[in-house]
Every structure is written in structure tokens, then in C-alpha cells.
Motif scaffolding. Structure first.
Motif, PDB file in Angstrom:
ATOM      1  N   GLU A 301       9.293  29.007   6.122  1.00  0.00           N
ATOM      2  CA  GLU A 301       8.738  29.076   7.477  1.00  0.00           C
ATOM      3  C   GLU A 301       7.428  28.291   7.614  1.00  0.00           C
ATOM      4  N   ILE A 302       6.998  27.649   6.526  1.00  0.00           N
ATOM      5  CA  ILE A 302       5.713  26.934   6.515  1.00  0.00           C
ATOM      6  C   ILE A 302       5.932  25.450   6.749  1.00  0.00           C
ATOM      7  N   ASP A 303       5.114  24.861   7.594  1.00  0.00           N
ATOM      8  CA  ASP A 303       5.098  23.409   7.792  1.00  0.00           C
ATOM      9  C   ASP A 303       3.994  22.842   6.904  1.00  0.00           C
ATOM     10  N   PRO A 304       4.356  22.169   5.779  1.00  0.00           N
ATOM     11  CA  PRO A 304       3.328  21.713   4.843  1.00  0.00           C
ATOM     12  C   PRO A 304       2.485  20.557   5.359  1.00  0.00           C
ATOM     13  N   ASP A 307      -2.364  22.270   8.568  1.00  0.00           N
ATOM     14  CA  ASP A 307      -3.275  23.247   7.978  1.00  0.00           C
ATOM     15  C   ASP A 307      -2.983  24.637   8.525  1.00  0.00           C
ATOM     16  N   SER A 308      -3.273  25.626   7.723  1.00  0.00           N
ATOM     17  CA  SER A 308      -3.055  27.012   8.152  1.00  0.00           C
ATOM     18  C   SER A 308      -4.145  27.505   9.093  1.00  0.00           C
ATOM     19  N   LEU A 342       2.203  33.056   7.543  1.00  0.00           N
ATOM     20  CA  LEU A 342       0.904  32.419   7.728  1.00  0.00           C
ATOM     21  C   LEU A 342      -0.058  32.830   6.613  1.00  0.00           C
ATOM     22  N   PHE A 343       0.003  34.092   6.223  1.00  0.00           N
ATOM     23  CA  PHE A 343      -0.837  34.560   5.116  1.00  0.00           C
ATOM     24  C   PHE A 343      -0.497  33.806   3.829  1.00  0.00           C
ATOM     25  N   GLU A 349      -2.303  27.062   0.427  1.00  0.00           N
ATOM     26  CA  GLU A 349      -3.266  26.018   0.788  1.00  0.00           C
ATOM     27  C   GLU A 349      -4.581  26.202   0.028  1.00  0.00           C
ATOM     28  N   GLY A 350      -5.032  27.445  -0.104  1.00  0.00           N
ATOM     29  CA  GLY A 350      -6.273  27.700  -0.820  1.00  0.00           C
ATOM     30  C   GLY A 350      -6.179  27.281  -2.277  1.00  0.00           C
ATOM     31  N   ILE A 351      -5.060  27.601  -2.929  1.00  0.00           N
ATOM     32  CA  ILE A 351      -4.866  27.197  -4.330  1.00  0.00           C
ATOM     33  C   ILE A 351      -4.783  25.681  -4.429  1.00  0.00           C
TER      34      ILE A 351
END
Length: 419
Positions: A301-304, A307-308, A342-343, A349-351
Motif C-alpha cells: 500500500e506504500i508508494d515508494p 515521502d511519508s 502510513l506508520f 523511510e526512517g531506516i
């Protein structure tokens, strides 16, 4: 005719052995777990457990390939694992493992009082600190690294160590010698092994463990360096990120990089260097919040490419080693949105930002800019995360030819196959 190079990886949970043909293709792999049942108080620290697993892995390998055709062998071991031997070359008690910290604060303090800032031997969990403790046992005449001892079992005789495994014991890879400052510490330098460059022929096999007598024994590397070599990375600017429980990066550099204040050090492999560091962030943080199946499902479900909008520094608990060295750095995982995808996006993204920051830090201290990125470990199988990481790093994706450390260390032995 010597047709195969053998690589032996002594890992944290088992032994893996790979046969490589002269064209670098993998012929077969043998596996055995480190079975510490009935091993006594030493458990997996008991060298007898390592020896039994070595025999089992080679027997497993021999069931599907001809060990008699082995012409050269190299060994890797866990970085910083050390053991003591007596005058009969028998282990004196249990080994001290890569993650064992010495309890006496006077030991790391004595090292810090004399060691230069750039050495990898600082701290209570350094191999040098462990070696200082081991030398105090009754009857000790030699201190070896795990990979050294396994190689000696194959030779039936003492052998030198290598520049990679000796790094955290205080070896100076730039000057290529044990440094004089060791004499100002409690460490008795005479107990430490001779050191040669990785890939150097050091002896021959004695015919034990089903191997032929007379095959070349070649100085190896640590398990992390072997994993890097397995991927096929070979050019300056090639980086390999291990996405396991923690995040580890290594970058091939023509020059060493040392920045201990940021957790950066360099292993020497011949005339090349692997600069890198290890963060406390990584897959362990993800698993603390989501089952592996949920990570795979939510990733879809994430669009790489986007940005989040979240500013996370994912840690499982306070404390970071690299690219920030702060033992009390607090995890940053708030605010948590109601949307689980989203979480997860924010954590991935943080990693990835930590990874990118790490490679940039290496470049700021003299290593090449990251050009090509290979990934290993469980997180490498997540294509959404890979795309996100590549976007943030600006690097080109490159395939990992293998993720097996035993394959990587076997590559060092290949050059010593008889024609």
C-alpha cells in the motif's frame, strides 16, 4: 586435480561450508547447526561445539560433492570472538564471543589510556578487552580468533591470523603490525598471533574432516567481510547494506576511514578497504510493531516515490552506535498515524534515511560516494523498501550474486587452486 575452493563460515547459529568451482559457480553447500546441548557451561562458547559443527557441515557437504577435489580453503568467523590455548594447543575454558562485554571497567579504561582514537579496540566489548581477560587464565600461551582456531584444526598446526579478524584486537591495518601502544596496556603482545593479509597462503590441510592432505589454507576474514565479498561487490563506491535485525553498511574504498566518534572503522582486505558501521536501527524495530506477513502486506500500500511526511528515527530501545554515536539517543516513532501502512512507511523511510546518512558520513570522511548498492538480509526481499532506499540514496541498484558468507570467503581461496 584440484577443482574446488572451499569456504567455511562459522556463524552465530551454525557452520556453513561452500564449494566453488574455478569459474566461481557454487557447486554445493553444507550446513550444520551449533548444537550446544550437553556442551556444559560453555554452551556455544565451547570450542568443542564449533569443532563438532565443522565436522557435521563438512560431512553434509561431502554427501553431495567430492571433498577430495578441494585444492584450497579459507575460513571466516564472527568478528571479535577470541579464545585462549595452552601449550598443547587445547582451549583453556570457554571462548569470549563477539557480543561479550568484560565486567571489569579497569580493562577498557586501560585500553583508552593508551590506544589511539582510530583503533577498533576501544570499549568493554572489544576483542582486545576480551583477550586481556582471557590471558589471565591458568596455562594460557596463545590467544586466537575464532577463524584462526578453525583453520588450525584443518592444518593440524599453528597458523597466522588475518588483518580482518585481528582489527578489533588492536592490530594496526595501516602500518600492518601489532602496535607498540599495546605494551602499555595489560595485554601481553607475545600471546597474540602473527598476522598476514587476507588471501595469503598460510599452510596446508592435514587430511582431517574428510579433506585431502596438502590443500592450501588461505587467510580469511570476518563473517561480515565475507558476506560483502559474496555479493560480488568489487569496485570503489560499491556498498552493501545488511538489513537484518540491525542495519549494517560496508563500502569498498581505496583508502581507510576511521571516525570512532561516529562508530566508523575500516577492515583491510589486501590493498582495499571496507569502511562501514552498524546502526541499532533495522528490522528488529519493524518486527516489534508488525508480524513479517503484515510488513509484506502493508508494504504493497506504500508508494515508494513519495515521502511519508513523518520524521522517525526507529530504534527498538534508547541508544545508537552509527551514524550517530549516542548511548542514550531516544527512539522517535511519534506521532503514530491511525493508518498502519502510513506508520510502516514512516519506519521504512526512517531506516532508509539512517542508511543514506551513514553512506554520506563515510564519504565525508574520505571514502568514495556510494555509487552501486547491493542489499542482503531479510529486508532485501522487500521491493517497496528497496525502491524507497534507492530513491533516498541516489545510488544505482546492483544484484547480490550470493548472500552466503561461506561463498564470499571461498572466493579468497580461489586464487590458490592448482592449475
Amino acid at each position: 586435480m584440484s577443482r574446488f575452493a572451499l569456504g567455511i563460515d562459522i556463524g552465530t547459529s551454525g557452520v556453513r561450508a561452500a564449494l566453488l568451482a574455478a569459474d566461481r559457480s557454487v557447486v554445493a553447500i553444507g550446513v550444520a547447526a551449533l548444537d550446544d546441548e550437553g556442551a556444559g557451561a560453555g554452551g556455544r562458547r565451547d570450542p568443542a561445539v564449533w569443532k563438532a559443527a565443522l565436522a557435521a557441515a563438512l560431512a553434509d557437504l561431502g554427501a553431495s560433492a567430492d571433498l577430495g577435489a578441494v585444492g584450497a580453503v579459507a575460513v571466516d568467523g564472527t568478528s571479535g570472538t577470541v579464545l585462549a590455548l595452552d601449550a598443547q594447543d587445547a582451549p583453556v575454558g570457554a571462548a569470549l564471543m563477539y557480543n561479550d562485554a568484560v565486567e571489569d571497567p579497569a580493562v577498557p579504561q586501560a585500553i583508552a589510556a593508551h590506544a589511539p582514537r582510530e583503533t577498533a579496540a576501544h570499549g568493554a566489548a572489544s576483542a582486545l578487552a576480551r583477550a586481556i581477560v582471557l590471558q589471565g587464565r591458568l596455562g594460557v600461551v596463545r590467544i586466537l580468533h575464532q577463524a584462526d582456531w578453525i583453520a588450525e584444526l584443518l592444518a593440524g598446526a599453528p597458523l597466522p591470523s588475518d588483518e580482518s579478524n585481528a582489527l578489533k584486537t588492536g592490530y594496526d591495518p595501516v602500518a600492518r603490525r601489532w602496535p607498540e601502544w599495546l605494551d602499555a596496556t595489560p595485554m601481553r603482545r607475545a600471546l597474540l598471533p602473527k598476522v598476514v593479509a587476507a588471501g595469503t597462503r598460510t599452510g596446508t590441510t592435514c587430511g582431517a574432516f574428510g579433506l585431502p592432505a596438502g590443500a592450501a589454507i588461505v587467510a580469511g576474514v570476518t563473517d561480515g567481510c565475507a558476506s560483502f565479498l559474496a555479493t560480488g561487490a568489487s569496485m570503489p563506491g560499491d556498498g552493501v547494506t545488511a538489513l537484518g535485525t540491525t542495519l549494517t553498511i560496508k563500502l569498498l574504498s581505496p583508502r581507510p576511514v576511521f571516525a570512532p566518534e561516529y562508530g566508523v572503522y575500516s577492515h583491510r582486505i589486501g590493498d582495499r578497504w571496507l569502511a562501514g558501521g552498524a546502526s541499532n536501527s533495522g528490522g528488529g524495530v519493524l518486527i516489534a510493531h508488525f508480524a513479517p506477513e503484515a510488513v509484506a502486506r502493508l508494504s504493497q500500500e506504500i508508494d515508494p516515490s513519495r515521502d511519508s511526511g513523518l520524521d522517525y528515527y526507529p530504534l527498538a530501545k534508547p541508544g545508537e552506535r552509527f551514524p550517530i554515536s549516542d548511548p542514550v539517543l531516544a527512539p522517535r516513532l511519534a506521532p503514530r498515524p491511525a493508518d498502519d501502512a502510513l506508520f510502516l512507511h514512516g519506519m521504512l523511510e526512517g531506516i532508509a534515511r539512517i542508511e543514506t546518512r551513514g553512506y554520506r558520513l563515510l564519504a565525508e570522511h574520505g571514502a568514495p560516494r556510494l555509487a552501486r548498492l547491493r542489499s542482503v538480509g531479510g529486508g532485501a526481499s522487500n521491493p517497496i523498501w528497496t525502491a524507497l532506499r534507492l530513491r533516498l540514496s541516489g545510488a544505482e541498484a546492483a544484484p547480490a550474486l550470493s548472500t552466503e558468507a561461506c561463498v564470499g570467503v571461498a572466493r579468497l581461496a580461489l586464487a590458490h587452486l592448482a592449475p
